[in-house]
Design a protein around this motif. Structure first.
Motif, PDB file in Angstrom:
ATOM      1  N   ALA A 230       0.856  -1.342   0.066  1.00 39.43           N
ATOM      2  CA  ALA A 230      -0.070  -0.256  -0.076  1.00 39.43           C
ATOM      3  C   ALA A 230       0.850   1.386   0.100  1.00 39.43           C
ATOM      4  O   ALA A 230       1.966   1.296   0.417  1.00 39.43           O
ATOM      5  CB  ALA A 230      -0.946  -0.174   1.245  1.00 39.43           C
ATOM      6  N   ALA A 231       0.250   2.158  -0.354  1.00 42.71           N
ATOM      7  CA  ALA A 231       1.071   3.503  -0.502  1.00 42.71           C
ATOM      8  C   ALA A 231       1.541   4.160   0.827  1.00 42.71           C
ATOM      9  O   ALA A 231       0.960   3.929   1.818  1.00 42.71           O
ATOM     10  CB  ALA A 231       0.102   4.665  -1.178  1.00 42.71           C
ATOM     11  N   ASP A 232       2.479   4.908   0.637  1.00 44.27           N
ATOM     12  CA  ASP A 232       3.269   5.320   2.052  1.00 44.27           C
ATOM     13  C   ASP A 232       2.444   6.703   2.319  1.00 44.27           C
ATOM     14  O   ASP A 232       2.875   7.678   2.166  1.00 44.27           O
ATOM     15  CB  ASP A 232       4.542   5.615   1.769  1.00 44.27           C
ATOM     16  CG  ASP A 232       5.413   6.323   2.928  1.00 44.27           C
ATOM     17  OD1 ASP A 232       4.668   6.184   4.272  1.00 44.27           O
ATOM     18  OD2 ASP A 232       6.310   6.743   2.989  1.00 44.27           O
ATOM     19  N   ALA A 233       1.367   6.541   2.951  1.00 42.32           N
ATOM     20  CA  ALA A 233       0.418   7.862   3.426  1.00 42.32           C
ATOM     21  C   ALA A 233      -0.321   7.440   4.428  1.00 42.32           C
ATOM     22  O   ALA A 233      -0.697   6.173   4.647  1.00 42.32           O
ATOM     23  CB  ALA A 233      -0.349   8.211   2.103  1.00 42.32           C
ATOM     24  N   ASP A 234      -1.411   8.263   5.009  1.00 43.18           N
ATOM     25  CA  ASP A 234      -2.258   7.811   5.890  1.00 43.18           C
ATOM     26  C   ASP A 234      -3.498   7.400   5.389  1.00 43.18           C
ATOM     27  O   ASP A 234      -3.819   7.725   4.266  1.00 43.18           O
ATOM     28  CB  ASP A 234      -2.287   8.800   6.980  1.00 43.18           C
ATOM     29  CG  ASP A 234      -2.624  10.068   6.616  1.00 43.18           C
ATOM     30  OD1 ASP A 234      -3.926  10.320   5.805  1.00 43.18           O
ATOM     31  OD2 ASP A 234      -2.411  11.320   6.699  1.00 43.18           O
ATOM     32  N   ASP A 235      -4.807   6.863   6.242  1.00 44.03           N
ATOM     33  CA  ASP A 235      -5.720   6.631   5.630  1.00 44.03           C
ATOM     34  C   ASP A 235      -6.912   7.426   6.499  1.00 44.03           C
ATOM     35  O   ASP A 235      -7.762   6.781   6.610  1.00 44.03           O
ATOM     36  CB  ASP A 235      -5.990   4.869   5.712  1.00 44.03           C
ATOM     37  CG  ASP A 235      -5.698   4.420   7.104  1.00 44.03           C
ATOM     38  OD1 ASP A 235      -6.119   4.960   8.104  1.00 44.03           O
ATOM     39  OD2 ASP A 235      -4.894   3.405   6.949  1.00 44.03           O
ATOM     40  N   VAL A 236      -6.583   8.441   6.990  1.00 45.62           N
ATOM     41  CA  VAL A 236      -7.604   9.226   7.587  1.00 45.62           C
ATOM     42  C   VAL A 236      -8.705   9.971   6.705  1.00 45.62           C
ATOM     43  O   VAL A 236      -8.151  10.653   5.824  1.00 45.62           O
ATOM     44  CB  VAL A 236      -6.673  10.389   8.459  1.00 45.62           C
ATOM     45  CG1 VAL A 236      -7.580  11.439   9.160  1.00 45.62           C
ATOM     46  CG2 VAL A 236      -5.763   9.907   9.496  1.00 45.62           C
ATOM     47  N   ILE A 237      -9.707   9.975   7.082  1.00 47.11           N
ATOM     48  CA  ILE A 237     -10.644  10.652   6.357  1.00 47.11           C
ATOM     49  C   ILE A 237     -11.315  11.735   7.043  1.00 47.11           C
ATOM     50  O   ILE A 237     -11.448  11.759   8.102  1.00 47.11           O
ATOM     51  CB  ILE A 237     -11.760   9.569   5.885  1.00 47.11           C
ATOM     52  CG1 ILE A 237     -12.676   9.050   6.751  1.00 47.11           C
ATOM     53  CG2 ILE A 237     -10.917   8.413   4.891  1.00 47.11           C
ATOM     54  CD1 ILE A 237     -13.733   7.930   6.424  1.00 47.11           C
ATOM     55  N   TYR A 238     -11.975  12.599   6.295  1.00 47.45           N
ATOM     56  CA  TYR A 238     -12.826  13.594   6.789  1.00 47.45           C
ATOM     57  C   TYR A 238     -14.415  13.544   7.192  1.00 47.45           C
ATOM     58  O   TYR A 238     -14.599  13.990   8.340  1.00 47.45           O
ATOM     59  CB  TYR A 238     -12.807  15.031   5.830  1.00 47.45           C
ATOM     60  CG  TYR A 238     -12.979  16.230   6.469  1.00 47.45           C
ATOM     61  CD1 TYR A 238     -12.279  17.088   7.046  1.00 47.45           C
ATOM     62  CD2 TYR A 238     -14.470  16.718   6.309  1.00 47.45           C
ATOM     63  CE1 TYR A 238     -12.672  18.111   7.447  1.00 47.45           C
ATOM     64  CE2 TYR A 238     -14.880  17.865   6.604  1.00 47.45           C
ATOM     65  CZ  TYR A 238     -13.834  18.814   7.446  1.00 47.45           C
ATOM     66  OH  TYR A 238     -14.245  19.823   7.810  1.00 47.45           O
ATOM     67  N   ALA A 239     -14.848  12.844   6.457  1.00 49.43           N
ATOM     68  CA  ALA A 239     -16.311  12.474   6.829  1.00 49.43           C
ATOM     69  C   ALA A 239     -16.901  11.253   6.328  1.00 49.43           C
ATOM     70  O   ALA A 239     -16.189  10.655   5.562  1.00 49.43           O
ATOM     71  CB  ALA A 239     -17.055  13.806   6.231  1.00 49.43           C
ATOM     72  N   THR A 240     -17.844  10.635   6.960  1.00 50.35           N
ATOM     73  CA  THR A 240     -18.374   9.252   6.370  1.00 50.35           C
ATOM     74  C   THR A 240     -19.959   9.520   6.456  1.00 50.35           C
ATOM     75  O   THR A 240     -20.572  10.002   6.759  1.00 50.35           O
ATOM     76  CB  THR A 240     -18.085   8.338   7.686  1.00 50.35           C
ATOM     77  OG1 THR A 240     -16.662   7.911   7.706  1.00 50.35           O
ATOM     78  CG2 THR A 240     -18.765   7.026   7.565  1.00 50.35           C
ATOM     79  N   GLY A 241     -20.181   8.662   5.070  1.00 49.57           N
ATOM     80  CA  GLY A 241     -21.712   8.438   4.940  1.00 49.57           C
ATOM     81  C   GLY A 241     -21.905   6.930   5.117  1.00 49.57           C
ATOM     82  O   GLY A 241     -21.546   6.030   4.496  1.00 49.57           O
ATOM     83  N   ALA A 242     -22.878   6.636   5.899  1.00 49.01           N
ATOM     84  CA  ALA A 242     -23.281   5.138   6.135  1.00 49.01           C
ATOM     85  C   ALA A 242     -24.577   4.894   6.134  1.00 49.01           C
ATOM     86  O   ALA A 242     -25.307   5.323   6.913  1.00 49.01           O
ATOM     87  CB  ALA A 242     -22.536   4.614   7.526  1.00 49.01           C
TER      88      ALA A 242
END
Length: 497
Positions: A230-242
């Protein structure tokens, strides 16, 4: 992280240099730009570098709440988002970027990015043959000027030539995290604001969307992601729809019986009442342990949860539904549903009347960890050549498959944590998304209303911005306010186009 920041700075510098080399595109489209030789060398040396010129230009008509819109967009097909994929058919994503809406040029450089999955039942999902923007949410996103990313992911039924299951837990969430990391890794070259990623999904896809939001930045997945390249980056997201998330699986059987235990199956048969009572008791203990609080209710336990759900979700849902009807249609509906008291502005009713109104439950008991290992969730926790396993002590103790043991397999607890947003919310993960859109139908008997209620309340207790509601009389998978979700994305990200 230093390496990542340096790389982003390098790419942004290359991208700026590339702006000076215009490429003539399709008539009426916004101009594209060719990469400079320096950018080309980076791309050739980095298999995870996004190719800004690898698109097809497409013009289509998209129906929105504001009418039809003619959208011209750039479409990148089937990009493999890891360097060492197990199966590229599923571990790839598409990107759609609007460049013109109704003839007006669009600059999506700073637009929010909607990452919308199409996963259902924890089954595999592929975008490898997609020839354009696919899901309705992604279409609405680009019609609003946002960037849309549609990722595929492995799922529980995939089996290799050796008979090994290679899409069971935690494969799907690992793949989606890898997709997020790919997008963030390419900040500055992939269009859109990679710090304003919003995820969306329904059913199991809704559970995974919620999990992406709750688990951002967690190290629990690092070994799996590293194995995939996987890419060398984080997986933090801003908002979620569920939407109707099938989640909190280790507690879902008890939640289901607390909610639907008095209802019969569609055949009219009762489920085993001893099993239902046992599971309800387990849920009562779990609910007390959550320690969730709400204004006017104090701690939410199994004793006042029904009142809380009624006042917070069910009665407002019915009120909104009835208020939107014409006078004649409202009168007709109320005459057929006399359990509702309507005072002209608000609907009230009892919990037991609501259950009677829904009628039948959708699943037997237990609903998720079946005694005979027949549930899809049993397959979700399969391992190697074993198709299905128990993931709760109660179902293991009552196993009828003939393959149960004396204790859960040692890897099960850790995988349950990795598959449950409640684990990360309960731990107060600071890197979680802080904005949440949560929806389900009042007649969705694929899971319990408590799943949505507890998810929303646990986030509210942490101080997050939660927009949660129920669709009256809607079943599993309903999405009755899709345009409102798109508007909400603009509101919470502050994007005005």
């Amino acid at each position: 992280m230093t390496h990542q920041m340096n790389r982003r700075a390098l790419i942004k510098g290359i991208a700026a240099a590339a702006v000076a080399v215009p490429v003539v595109g399709t008539a009426g489209a916004a101009p594209a730009f060719a990469a400079s030789p320096a950018a080309a060398s980076v791309a050739s040396a980095d298999s995870l570098a996004f190719d800004p010129d690898g698109y097809t230009e497409i013009t289509t008509t998209i129906s929105t709440g504001d009418g039809d819109k003619e959208v011209t967009y750039h479409f990148w097909s089937a990009i493999t988002y890891v360097t060492d994929p197990v199966d590229e058919t599923y571990q790839s994503l598409t990107v759609s970027v609007p460049v013109s809406i109704d003839g007006t040029a669009v600059d999506a450089t700073d637009a929010p990015i909607l990452v919308s999955n199409s996963i259902g039942g924890y089954l595999p999902s592929s975008v490898s043959t997609n020839t354009g923007v696919s899901s309705s949410r992604a279409q609405l996103a680009i019609a609003a000027g946002y960037v849309a990313v549609e990722p595929g992911a492995r799922g529980r039924t995939l089996v290799d030539s050796s008979g090994d299951y290679y899409g069971t837990a935690p494969a799907a969430i690992v793949d989606l995290k890898a997709a997020i990391r790919y997008v963030r890794y390419n900040a500055g070259t992939i269009p859109g604001d990679t710090d304003k990623i919003v995820t969306a999904g329904t059913s199991a896809g809704g559970a995974l969307s919620a999990l992406l939001g709750a688990s951002g930045g967690s190290s629990l997945y690092d070994d799996y992601l590293s194995e995939l390249g996987a890419a060398d980056a984080d997986d933090v997201i801003y908002a979620t729809g569920a939407w109707c998330p099938i989640t909190d699986l280790e507690n879902a059987d008890g939640a289901y019986e607390w909610n639907w235990g008095t209802n019969t199956l569609s055949s009219g048969e009762e489920v085993d009442q001893d099993v239902s009572a046992d599971l309800t008791a387990l849920f009562e203990t779990y609910q007390s342990g959550l320690g969730l609080t709400a204004d006017d209710y104090g701690t939410i336990t199994a004793d006042n949860l029904d009142d809380y759900l009624l006042a917070t979700y069910l009665e407002p849902s019915a009120t909104s539904y009835l208020a939107d009807l014409s006078d004649d249609d409202r009168t007709t509906y109320l005459s057929s549903n006399t359990f509702i008291t309507w005072d002209g502005s608000a609907a009230t009713f009892s919990w037991s009347d609501y259950l009677d109104h829904v009628g039948h439950r959708g699943k037997d008991a237990p609903a998720f960890d079946a005694f005979d290992l027949s549930a899809g969730e049993n397959n979700e926790f399969g391992l190697d050549t074993t198709e299905a396993r128990h993931f709760t002590d109660y179902s293991l103790a009552n196993d009828t498959s003939g393959t149960g043991g004396s204790s859960l397999d040692s890897d099960i607890p850790g995988k349950l944590d990795m598959m449950n947003p409640m684990y990360f919310i309960g731990d107060g993960n600071d890197d979680r998304a802080k904005y949440w859109w949560i929806r389900t139908g009042t007649k969705d008997t694929d899971t319990a209303l408590t799943i949505v209620g507890n998810l929303a309340l646990s986030l509210e207790n942490l101080g997050d911005d939660v927009n949660a509601a129920l669709y009256w009389d809607a079943a599993h998978g309903a999405d009755e306010d899709p345009d409102d979700f798109i508007t909400w994305i603009g509101d919470v990200t502050g994007y005005t186009g």
